[in-house]
Every structure is written in structure tokens, then in C-alpha cells.
Design a protein around this motif. Structure first.
Motif, short mmCIF file in Angstrom:
data_model
loop_
_atom_site.label_atom_id
_atom_site.label_comp_id
_atom_site.label_asym_id
_atom_site.label_seq_id
_atom_site.Cartn_x
_atom_site.Cartn_y
_atom_site.Cartn_z
N THR A 71 0.23 -5.33 -5.79
CA THR A 71 -0.31 -4.64 -4.61
C THR A 71 -0.18 -3.14 -4.76
O THR A 71 -1.10 -2.39 -4.41
CB THR A 71 0.41 -5.11 -3.34
N ALA A 72 0.94 -2.69 -5.29
CA ALA A 72 1.17 -1.26 -5.45
C ALA A 72 0.16 -0.63 -6.41
O ALA A 72 -0.43 0.42 -6.13
CB ALA A 72 2.59 -1.01 -5.95
N TYR A 73 -0.09 -1.28 -7.53
CA TYR A 73 -1.03 -0.74 -8.50
C TYR A 73 -2.46 -0.74 -7.96
O TYR A 73 -3.21 0.22 -8.14
CB TYR A 73 -0.95 -1.51 -9.82
N GLU A 74 -2.84 -1.83 -7.32
CA GLU A 74 -4.20 -1.90 -6.77
C GLU A 74 -4.41 -0.84 -5.69
O GLU A 74 -5.47 -0.20 -5.61
CB GLU A 74 -4.47 -3.30 -6.22
N THR A 75 -3.37 -0.60 -4.89
CA THR A 75 -3.44 0.43 -3.85
C THR A 75 -3.49 1.81 -4.47
O THR A 75 -4.23 2.69 -4.01
CB THR A 75 -2.24 0.32 -2.90
N ALA A 76 -2.71 2.01 -5.53
CA ALA A 76 -2.68 3.31 -6.19
C ALA A 76 -4.04 3.66 -6.77
O ALA A 76 -4.53 4.80 -6.63
CB ALA A 76 -1.62 3.30 -7.30
N VAL A 77 -4.67 2.71 -7.43
CA VAL A 77 -6.01 2.94 -8.00
C VAL A 77 -7.00 3.31 -6.90
O VAL A 77 -7.76 4.29 -7.02
CB VAL A 77 -6.49 1.70 -8.77
N ASP A 78 -6.98 2.54 -5.82
CA ASP A 78 -7.90 2.79 -4.71
C ASP A 78 -7.63 4.15 -4.07
O ASP A 78 -8.57 4.88 -3.73
CB ASP A 78 -7.76 1.67 -3.67
N SER A 79 -6.36 4.48 -3.91
CA SER A 79 -5.99 5.74 -3.29
C SER A 79 -6.49 6.93 -4.10
O SER A 79 -7.06 7.89 -3.55
CB SER A 79 -4.47 5.81 -3.14
N LEU A 80 -6.32 6.88 -5.40
CA LEU A 80 -6.76 7.98 -6.24
C LEU A 80 -8.28 8.08 -6.30
O LEU A 80 -8.83 9.19 -6.38
CB LEU A 80 -6.18 7.82 -7.65
N LEU A 81 -8.96 6.92 -6.26
CA LEU A 81 -10.42 6.94 -6.23
C LEU A 81 -10.95 7.62 -4.97
O LEU A 81 -12.04 8.19 -4.97
CB LEU A 81 -10.97 5.52 -6.32
N GLN A 82 -10.16 7.57 -3.90
CA GLN A 82 -10.53 8.22 -2.65
C GLN A 82 -10.17 9.71 -2.65
O GLN A 82 -10.38 10.40 -1.65
CB GLN A 82 -9.84 7.53 -1.47
N GLY A 83 -9.62 10.19 -3.75
CA GLY A 83 -9.29 11.61 -3.85
C GLY A 83 -7.97 12.00 -3.23
O GLY A 83 -7.73 13.19 -2.99
N ARG A 84 -7.10 11.03 -3.01
CA ARG A 84 -5.80 11.33 -2.42
C ARG A 84 -4.89 12.01 -3.45
O ARG A 84 -5.02 11.81 -4.65
CB ARG A 84 -5.13 10.04 -1.95
N THR A 85 -3.94 12.83 -2.98
CA THR A 85 -2.99 13.47 -3.87
C THR A 85 -1.96 12.45 -4.35
O THR A 85 -1.86 11.34 -3.81
CB THR A 85 -2.26 14.61 -3.15
N LEU A 86 -1.16 12.84 -5.34
CA LEU A 86 -0.11 11.96 -5.82
C LEU A 86 0.88 11.63 -4.71
O LEU A 86 1.35 10.49 -4.58
CB LEU A 86 0.64 12.61 -6.99
N GLU A 87 1.21 12.63 -3.90
CA GLU A 87 2.14 12.41 -2.80
C GLU A 87 1.57 11.43 -1.79
O GLU A 87 2.27 10.53 -1.30
CB GLU A 87 2.48 13.74 -2.12
N GLN A 88 0.29 11.60 -1.45
CA GLN A 88 -0.35 10.68 -0.51
C GLN A 88 -0.45 9.28 -1.10
O GLN A 88 -0.29 8.29 -0.40
CB GLN A 88 -1.74 11.22 -0.15
N MET A 89 -0.73 9.20 -2.39
CA MET A 89 -0.78 7.91 -3.05
C MET A 89 0.57 7.21 -3.01
O MET A 89 0.65 5.99 -2.81
CB MET A 89 -1.26 8.08 -4.49
N ALA A 90 1.65 7.95 -3.18
CA ALA A 90 2.99 7.36 -3.13
C ALA A 90 3.27 6.76 -1.76
O ALA A 90 3.87 5.68 -1.64
CB ALA A 90 4.04 8.42 -3.46
N VAL A 91 2.82 7.46 -0.72
CA VAL A 91 2.99 6.93 0.64
C VAL A 91 2.11 5.70 0.85
O VAL A 91 2.56 4.69 1.42
CB VAL A 91 2.66 8.02 1.69
N ASP A 92 0.87 5.77 0.40
CA ASP A 92 -0.06 4.63 0.55
C ASP A 92 0.50 3.37 -0.10
O ASP A 92 0.43 2.28 0.47
CB ASP A 92 -1.41 4.97 -0.09
#
Length: 256
Positions: A71-92
Motif C-alpha cells: 500500500t505504501a509503495y502504490e500510494t507513493a507512486v500515485d502521490s509523486l505522479l500528482q506532483g506532490r513533494t517528498l514530504e507530502q508523499m511521506a504523509v500520504d
């Protein structure tokens, strides 16, 4: 916001190589491995890099399982595709993967039944994973996923104290993370293995501003004794939670 960027930047580069639907053969591979010790492997997962310093409840498992890692990896990929920062991705990833799946349902049910909502003035523990997420910090004694022959590590065989690398995480990295929480906060270790580590750290005065709840069963569906353990410890858990809530009220009043 505290985000550990040590591994985030390094492993973010590898996310672009992953398929949209992930399996063990995609993630339990050498590019994502952090440590190897005998039959034990520790792999990276991005969801325990964010620390909620202002949490009043801290829930700690023994280590993330593969389901949470996926779940974490799938969320991370999606988060970065949306242009989120690394910090925002960590929270997501923290929000999505922390005790996700049926384990989160079991956890919420037990927290509700032992009176946590009443003590904290909320409607349900489910809110801690929703609109009241600012009250909660989720983590693990060993913050990255641990596997024995590609099976989820349960805290035993080997015991944490019998493994140099697991001991480093449990008695070094874990208390260092929790001491970023300003407190006072209620620490809820899930299961006996996590509780034993927390009790050891408290005896060693390695944890600050945290009061440990004892006797809470691990919420995993694989824990067949979960309901029996909870029934046996329910009154004890209720008393501890009420005591913590009263202590927090006292400390707030004392500061005024």
C-alpha cells in the motif's frame, strides 16, 4: 513536520521502475533491501518516515507487513505522479498504509470497546485515521518491513534481542523517533513483542513524555487469540486509558 529524508530521496528514484500493481516479486528484491542478516531481510518502505510531533496517541506495531508495504509503495507512486513533494508523499503513505486493511478495522474496534473515544472526547477511534489524524502517530518498533524467508516477521524467531540489526532498530532508532513526540502521549504497543520492547525502553528511561498501555493484543487477523486476549485484558485497558486521560487533564491544568 519532521520527515526523515535519508532514504526517501534514494528510493524515490526507483519508484518509476515499478508496475502499477505490485507483488512480492516486485518489492522483495535487492534494490529495495536495506539489510540482510542470516535468513532475515529488511526492505525499505516509505510510510514510516513522517513523525507527527504533536500526537497524543502513538500506536506501535512490531514491523510493517507486506500488505502495508505494498500500500505504501502504490500510494507513493500515485502521490509523486500528482506532483506532490517528498514530504507530502511521506504523509500520504503514512495515512494510507499505517495499519491498513483488516488490521485497522480490528484495531479501531478494540480501541472503541476499551473506552478510548470516551476518554479522549471523540466519537470513535476511526476518526484517528480520518479527520482527527493530527492526534495520531503510527509507527513500528522496527520501522521498515522485516521478512524471514519472504514471510512477515512476527517478533520471534529470532527474538529481537538475538539479532544485532533488529536490536539497533528497536533500541536505537525507535526511541529516537518517539522522543520527537512532544507529549504527553499514550503509547499503545500492539502485541507482546512490541510491548516488551516498549517496557524495556521505559525501564532504561529511553522514552520521554510517553505513558505505555500494557495488554493490548495485536490486531492482525493472523492472531487467532486476539479476541480472547482482549476480553481478558479489557477492564485493565479501560483503567489505564482513563488514568492517562485524567493525567493529561491534570498536566494541562498545571500548566495554566
Amino acid at each position: 513536520m519532521i520527515v526523515n529524508r535519508r532514504y526517501l530521496e534514494k528510493f524515490t528514484e526507483k519508484l518509476h521502475t515499478l508496475p502499477s500493481s505490485l507483488t512480492k516479486s516486485d518489492l522483495l528484491i535487492s534494490p529495495f533491501r536495506l539489510h540482510q542478516e542470516n535468513e532475515l531481510d529488511i526492505y525499505y518502505s516509505p510510510h514510516n518516515e513522517y513523525i507527527n510531533r504533536t500526537a497524543t496517541i502513538v500506536i506501535a506495531g512490531i514491523t510493517p507487513g507486506f500488505s502495508q508495504m505494498k500500500t505504501a509503495y502504490e500510494t507513493a507512486v500515485d502521490s509523486l505522479l500528482q506532483g506532490r513533494t517528498l514530504e507530502q508523499m511521506a504523509v500520504d503513505t503514512k495515512i494510507a498504509a499505517g495499519f491498513s486493511g483488516s488490521m485497522r478495522h480490528n484495531l479501531i474496534t478494540m480501541l472503541d470497546l476499551c473506552g478510548l473515544p470516551q476518554a479522549f472526547g471523540i466519537q470513535s477511534a476511526a476518526q484517528l485515521f480520518g479527520d482527527l489524524r493530527h492526534m495520531l502517530h503510527t509507527t513500528s518498533v522496527i520501522k521498515y518491513p522485516v521478512f524471514i524467508q519472504q514471510k512477515n516477521y512476527t517478533g520471534y524467531k529470532p527474538a529481537i534481542t538475538h539479532s544485532p540489526i533488529l536490536s539497533t532498530y528497536a533500541f536505537g532508532h525507535f526511541p529516537a523517533e518517539l522522543n520527537h513526540v512532544t507529549g504527553p502521549a499514550l503509547l499503545i504497543p500492539l502485541g507482546k513483542a512490541a510491548e516488551t520492547v516498549c517496557e524495556t525502553l521505559i525501564r532504561q528511561h529511553s522514552l520521554q513524555n510517553l505513558i505505555c498501555l500494557s495488554g493490548f493484543p495485536h490486531p492482525s487477523g493472523a492472531n487467532g487469540h486476539r479476541l480472547k486476549q482482549f476480553s481478558k485484558n479489557k477492564e485493565q485497558l479501560e483503567r489505564q486509558i482513563r488514568s492517562f486521560a485524567a493525567f493529561v487533564d491534570f498536566t494541562i491544568e498545571k500548566r495554566k
